[in-house]
Design an enzyme around this catalytic site. Structure first.
Site, PDB file in Angstrom:
ATOM      1  N   GLY A 200       0.710  -1.446  -0.023  1.00 19.50           N
ATOM      2  CA  GLY A 200      -0.125  -0.305  -0.077  1.00 19.50           C
ATOM      3  C   GLY A 200       0.588   1.062  -0.330  1.00 19.50           C
ATOM      4  O   GLY A 200       0.806   2.156  -0.494  1.00 19.50           O
TER       5      GLY A 200
ATOM      6  N   GLU B 252       4.674   4.009   7.064  1.00 18.41           N
ATOM      7  CA  GLU B 252       4.915   3.713   7.620  1.00 18.41           C
ATOM      8  C   GLU B 252       4.786   2.022   7.048  1.00 18.41           C
ATOM      9  O   GLU B 252       3.537   2.376   7.493  1.00 18.41           O
ATOM     10  CB  GLU B 252       4.750   4.080   8.753  1.00 18.41           C
ATOM     11  CG  GLU B 252       5.205   3.860  10.390  1.00 18.41           C
ATOM     12  CD  GLU B 252       5.146   2.991  11.244  1.00 18.41           C
ATOM     13  OE1 GLU B 252       4.440   1.271  11.148  1.00 18.41           O
ATOM     14  OE2 GLU B 252       4.270   3.595  12.130  1.00 18.41           O
TER      15      GLU B 252
ATOM     16  N   CYS C  79       3.256  -2.336  14.468  1.00 19.33           N
ATOM     17  CA  CYS C  79       4.361  -2.204  13.728  1.00 19.33           C
ATOM     18  C   CYS C  79       5.375  -2.878  14.628  1.00 19.33           C
ATOM     19  O   CYS C  79       6.674  -2.840  14.002  1.00 19.33           O
ATOM     20  CB  CYS C  79       4.415  -0.820  13.359  1.00 19.33           C
ATOM     21  SG  CYS C  79       3.083   0.334  14.332  1.00 19.33           S
TER      22      CYS C  79
END
Lengths: 522, 522
Positions: A245, A265, A302
């Site tokens: 993405g 990110e 993350c």
């Protein structure tokens, strides 16, 4: 307030007429009302046009007014009360305590940026006064400040439906910088997004700001997001999500007639290095800390520790055994969406094909649950396999067995860019740590000792960023007060009469900010 | 020292075996010895490998040592003496006084960065101390500093053979940041490049730095430059040159497996707005200042005033007449290269096809000379023509006649990104200036009042940058002390024991730098 199924364009609630998004409760698999019909490209353009109009005045709003607006957003989010928490629980499968904590963090972040705006360091005021007598040439008066880049597109993440979504770090830092924000809502938590969006909309109205300061767009598929990034009025992009993405948005941003910065990110496996003395002395304790971090939020952080590197031997075996026991005792946890669960199952399957399975948590009772998985492989195999470096989003981790510290160093050198790198060490490990540290600094935005990478403090010194592919731009952070810099650019004013000078640059320093005058900090 | 015709890879002088570059004296059209045979891709890889090796230690060189190195480069350049000036005169057609001034600026710039390195503001030290008692969760110790990105590729410009070339701003700021530099020499001034390159090579040796801190590569065509930007060890690119050249490097940098930042300074026409009272009161004086700026360096400045915007009427007519007279009295000047002269002739021809010629300087006697050219057109025609916004590199400018201030505003809104925008104003023009200023701030990196954009002060407040296509990245500057930031990224250190902490972050502040402690400037 209950979710209505609308996008928000400025102060209007807009019902789209394109393909419908509907939230799914991952704990039951059932879909949740209302429908969110997607917008078309014209609606994207309208939101961007409003943002452009708002930019003209919002970027020069006073520090006080802008700070008050950020605080008003926090207050409006809190005023939503339990409806926000229950809706977010239903849409994400995350537990109440986690979401209440995340709300606190989101509002705290907005208030931190309010304080940052007031302090005015971000203006980076520099004044080089005229030197009319200088030889061989006089110097003119030169003054620099930073200004907002322009309207910013924000793409929320699925895994932090509050702190990295509609009113999350990217929105807060862009608004703090003076940039209007157009958010593309994440389809996984539309109701949560709308509720928070309405809180911001409310704050815009209460603070008498131009309506285009904030819009929230729904659209299924990629079309609306790509149209948003391609819109000529958008001047920067904040994104948290998958590598694919992020890369797609980077491509679109670069292919515009005017390329713009993208802060994406994306992907990180957050290596943890177990140094020998620490492993020997506290292997079991480290194993428990590790599995605790691995299990946080079903591994959907993350900064989830997806890689653990140690030197083979009895101490590493004991660590692995203790970690396996903890994994075996881990409860199954509902994942954020059916899609994320399916991708997790695929990723675990691929790891199983390439590495030894050490332990797997027992199955739970609901659908879309992750069962924490631990694998191991030899460093040589890891170094030879690109697939083993791929992020598996969810609670899965891989132990790398090295022959010696030199091989551990080689593993560190072979890593892609990371958000974090962690060292578990005792006093006797300092020399080994000194060898690794320069490598890890180059690979990661944050280096930790004797902690766990999950849990990102929102403060001034934080760096939540790092070299590609952890992010698209290692020169900044998406968490902490320094994030405001992403959305600013410097402008120099030469020889402006006092009546034209921006307030921040006037001689009497009306904003009372720190300034660099003739190279000296004042 | 005389030029030898070699590339410099670390401490070695290397003679390539590819297509040869030979400088041409544009004033005579004759080619200048020696030959510069181009390198092959293997040589590029060797230079990058050396740079990568050097990076490991150079990036942690002490502030003192790094500053001394920058000063040593300046001293070595000065020690070249007149051989540098005469070679640069022969290769560029630029006069002695200009090149002596440019040498002073280049060395001054290196010394400014030495001071900047010593002051250490660029480290941006931030410390959020541990709060073990904080509720509901303790805070760990978090510290941030900035580190060098890695080896940097620099592409020098033809128009400033010293200040924007081998030891120019990009090299100085990258070296100041702790990044080794690999320069792709500009083919227009190879001898000048080699001489300066040898001065840097000498400084590297005298300062006992690893040889890979600096290399200088020759190669004709684009292959070597593209190979350099594509090399995985290169972590950022500095470029000054054409729009097409910058865009090609941006593309290469984005298409790498790991995309990297490109700082390309490309194209700007530097609009000058003549506000009514100033035009009325001092039209003739402004016209003379304008033509003086237009003629500087044969118009081959990136800040050359290529566009002048006024409201039509007697005052503008008088300004145009005075400017025409000054242009008519301008001496022809030798341009930098035959290619630049040919492109200038083309650009002037295109302007002549789309706008009214107002004046042209008389022809000179030598080859490759520019004859300053002034054109005029109506705002409506300008707004309808993309071609009229294209930069003509060299002394050529276009006067835009507006119906009124509203149309002047429309012209400002229609401009692409610029390095500079200038207002000529008197007291009665302040309201008009206030209307334009917000537009110009958005379009340009530097806004000037009652001056001329040529002449860029090297100081702390300077911004030599601006929105695309003036540069590829409006978030920074290529001139002035803030340029060091281009080549840095933040790293956060969590809970590091004192023995592992980088010196800059230690409690007792051994570098004596300003720090942000818990959000407060100390």
């Amino acid at each position: 307030m209950t979710p209505q199924g609308t996008s928000l364009i400025g102060q209007s609630a807009v019902t789209g007429d394109q393909a419908v998004i509907r939230a799914i409760d991952p704990a039951s698999g059932e879909s949740l009302a209302p429908d969110y019909p997607g917008l078309d490209r014209d609606a994207v353009a309208r939101a961007c046009e409003l943002a452009e109009t708002a930019y003209a005045t919002y970027r020069e709003s006073s520090l006080k007014a802008r700070a008050a607006f950020l605080e008003a957003i926090a207050a409006e989010i809190e005023a939503l009360g339990d409806v926000l928490i229950t809706r977010a629980m239903a849409e994400t499968g995350l537990p109440r305590a986690r979401l209440e904590g995340e709300r606190g963090r989101t509002c705290g972040q907005l208030r931190l940026f309010a304080a940052v705006v007031r302090a005015g360091e971000w203006l980076d005021v520099r004044i080089d006064p005229a030197l009319p007598e200088r030889q061989p040439m006089p110097r003119v008066d030169l003054r620099q400040r930073h200004v907002a880049l322009g309207p910013v597109a924000v793409f929320g993440a699925s895994n932090f439906p509050l702190a990295f979504s509609v009113a999350g770090g990217d929105s807060a830092s862009a608004l703090a910088a003076g940039c209007p924000v157009v958010v593309k809502a994440h389809s996984a938590h539309p109701g949560t997004s709308e509720l928070v969006g309405r809180a911001i909309q409310q704050a815009v109205a209460k603070c008498n700001l131009p309506e285009g300061v904030f819009s929230l767009l729904f659209g299924s598929g990629k079309e609306i997001g790509q149209a948003l990034v391609a819109d000529p009025r958008i001047q920067a992009v904040g994104f948290t999500g998958s590598r694919a993405g992020g890369l797609a948005l980077m491509q679109t941003a670069q292919n515009r007639p005017q390329p713009i910065p993208v802060y994406a990110e994306m992907s990180s496996i957050n290596p943890v290095f177990l140094l020998p003395e620490a492993l020997e002395a506290r292997g079991k304790e480290i194993a428990e800390g590790f599995v605790g971090s691995l299990n946080m939020g079903a591994g959907q952080f993350c900064t989830n520790p997806g890689l653990v590197i140690g030197v083979k031997g009895a101490a590493l075996d004991a660590f692995v055994a203790a970690a396996a026991e903890a994994v075996g005792g881990s409860a199954a946890q509902t994942m954020l969406t059916p899609g994320i669960h399916a991708a997790y199952a695929d990723g675990v399957g691929q790891l199983a094909g390439e590495a030894r399975e050490i332990a797997r948590a027992p199955a739970g009772e609901g659908p879309h649950q992750c069962q924490t998985a631990l694998f191991a492989t030899r460093a040589g195999d890891f170094l030879a396999s690109e697939a083993l470096q791929a992020e598996v989003f969810g609670a899965a981790s891989l132990v790398i067995e090295c022959d010696d510290l030199a091989e551990m160093h080689a593993v560190a050198e072979a890593l892609e860019g990371q958000l974090t790198a962690t060292l578990q060490l005792d006093d006797g490990d300092l020399d080994a740590a000194r060898m690794l540290l320069p490598v890890l600094e180059r690979k990661a935005g944050r280096v930790l000792v004797n902690g766990w990478p999950t849990g990102v403090e929102v403060c001034h010194a934080m760096v939540h960023g790092g070299p590609f592919p952890a992010t698209s731009d290692a020169r900044s952070t998406s968490v902490g007060s320094a994030a405001i810099r992403r959305f600013l650019r410097p402008v120099c004013y030469q020889n402006l009469p006092a009546g034209l000078l921006p307030e921040a640059l006037q001689d009497d320093n009306p904003f009372n900010v720190t300034r660099l005058v003739d190279g000296k900090r004042e």
